[in-house]
Design a protein around this motif. Structure first.
Motif, short mmCIF file in Angstrom:
data_model
loop_
_atom_site.label_atom_id
_atom_site.label_comp_id
_atom_site.label_asym_id
_atom_site.label_seq_id
_atom_site.Cartn_x
_atom_site.Cartn_y
_atom_site.Cartn_z
N GLU A 105 114.14 -2.33 127.26
CA GLU A 105 113.50 -2.29 128.57
C GLU A 105 112.67 -3.54 128.83
N THR A 123 112.79 4.69 127.73
CA THR A 123 112.12 4.75 126.44
C THR A 123 112.64 3.75 125.41
N GLU A 150 106.96 3.46 127.72
CA GLU A 150 107.55 2.89 128.93
C GLU A 150 106.57 1.95 129.64
N THR A 190 107.63 4.67 135.45
CA THR A 190 108.10 5.31 134.23
C THR A 190 109.21 6.30 134.55
N SER A 191 110.09 6.49 133.60
CA SER A 191 111.31 7.27 133.82
C SER A 191 111.05 8.77 133.82
#
Length: 454
Positions: free
Chosen positions: A253, A248, A304, A284-285
């Motif tokens: 990132e 996020t 993300e 995505t995490s």
């Protein structure tokens, strides 16, 4: 033609801005410059300035950074599906393609017995890339070539190092398996069989610097084993797929993915390889997801996803918002929303029209270079310790990641906000939460940052 109102607003360089800061901010009691109070020490091991100008690009290897980035815009929208029934899942997969998926990730059951002709019916792998997660790569590739006897697109998301860290079992013959399937698919240059991933590091709590460094170190170990088995470096590079989690921290990132491409060029130079265009898959995490407020994860997924595509991913998997919630929700709806996030960024935001949109950003170019240098230094430290396997076995890598995770937890306890968890929270479920998928054999914990606060 001079810019509008240029006579009213003359150019101001960074020194003029610093003078204004000194004038308007009071000095600290310790006598430090007021400017120092505005600088931001990151978890990644370096300090970020509050303000950047064109002057800050002068000291950067800007041409090297930008040349390493992806030169062609766009990415593949790649939903993932756990396969349980070949016939019903096959119908869902074809519907997903018809509704905007560009490629697929199929998580196959642990049993090697699966009817690929039913599962892949109506899906031509020369047109639609399909990536597979399987515990039986050799037998699977043999079956796949029988069902699809033509040039394949996609690959295997089977990382020997990740398997070792998850199961605790010795890698053993896994490298030979990778070598075998690489040779068996040599007639399909767009079917990638060598995978290195950062997901386990990310989900254990690693910083961006650690993710990049440990990903490179695990790839170096894999390359060393595979070249010893007779594969050339050019064969390896052409068949390599890197799979990375995106969190996020938006700008960090974006810079992480841009730094990864710069690092890969530097990394492959050591192997005297002229190729550097490795395929980068992002997902995505789940590390930052909330279980009690799953709809808040839609915000995280959008941030993300934007970071992944602005950072230059080749393929992207957006996890459904209910992935970690453990609730009995409408999975068809959640899957559609996840797929549509990527579609919206293409069709309405036009982010697929520009390659490397971050190029030239004073802040992001500096952030990229700082990540490159910090990650490269940590990578070299791992190599001095004998490579990834040895550095992990002696406790260096797990110790570094554990320290990073505890720093994240401490920051939240000190007041850092987790939306939908520590603030703006309205629980949407009281069902049993999916706290972790960690097993007793796992060498790295599979965590969620919110779990300690829910």
């Amino acid at each position: 033609m001079e810019p509008l109102l240029s006579d009213l607003f003359p150019d101001a360089d960074k020194s003029a801005w610093l003078m204004q800061v000194q004038k308007e901010l009071k000095s600290t009691s310790t006598g430090n410059s007021p400017y120092e109070s505005l600088r931001w020490p990151t978890d990644e091991g370096f300090v970020v300035d509050p303000y950047y100008t064109a002057d800050d690009l002068n000291g950067l290897p800007l041409e090297t950074i930008q040349a390493a980035q992806k030169q062609v815009p766009g990415w593949l929208n790649v939903p993932e599906r756990q396969i349980t029934n070949e016939r019903t899942d096959g119908i869902i997969l074809r519907d997903s393609i018809n509704r905007g998926a560009d490629a697929l990730i199929l998580n196959l059951p642990s049993s090697a017995d699966i009817d690929l002709s039913w599962l892949l019916n109506g899906i031509k792998l020369s047109d639609t890339p399909v990536f597979f997660k399987t515990n039986h790569p050799t037998a699977f590739v043999e079956s796949l070539k029988t069902v699809a006897p033509y040039q394949l697109r996609g690959g295997l998301l089977t990382d020997p190092m990740a398997r070792w860290l998850q199961s605790g079992q010795p890698i053993g013959a896994d490298y030979q398996t990778v070598a075998d399937v690489t040779k068996a698919t040599s007639d399909s240059p767009q079917f990638r069989t060598i995978c290195a991933s950062s997901h386990l590091f990310h989900n254990a709590g690693a910083t961006a610097t650690q993710e990049l460094a440990f990903l490179l170190a695990s790839l170096a170990d894999q390359y060393d084993h595979l070249t010893n088995l007779g594969l050339t470096i050019e064969q390896l590079v052409a068949k390599t797929l890197l799979s990375v989690s995106v969190g996020t921290h938006y700008f960090m990132e974006i810079a992480k993915l841009r730094a990864l491409r710069v690092l890969l060029v530097r990394f492959l130079t050591a192997y005297e390889s002229v190729q550097s265009s490795l395929f980068i898959h992002c997902q995505t995490s789940t590390f930052y997801d909330a279980a009690v407020t799953p709809y808040a994860n839609l915000l995280r997924a959008t941030t993300e996803t934007m970071a992944a595509v602005l950072g230059g991913c080749d393929a992207l998997t957006v996890h459904p918002y209910d992935t970690v919630s453990g609730i009995a929700s409408d999975h068809e709806f959640a899957d559609r929303i996840a797929r549509n996030i990527s579609i919206l960024l293409k069709e309405e935001s036009y982010l697929n029209k520009v390659a490397d949109p971050a190029a030239g950003s004073y802040y992001l170019e500096n952030l990229t270079q700082q990540l490159v240098e910090s990650a490269w230094a940590l990578f070299l430290e791992v190599e001095k310790r004998g490579g990834f396997e040895r550095a992990f076995a002696d406790g260096f890598i797990p110790g570094e990641i554990e320290q990073a995770y505890q720093a994240k937890v401490d920051a939240i306890r000190a007041g850092k906000v987790l939306v939908g968890v520590t603030k703006f929270r309205s629980d949407e479920t009281t069902n049993q939460l999916n706290q972790s998928s960690e097993t007793s054999a796992s060498l790295l914990p599979d965590r969620r940052l919110a779990a300690e606060f829910e």
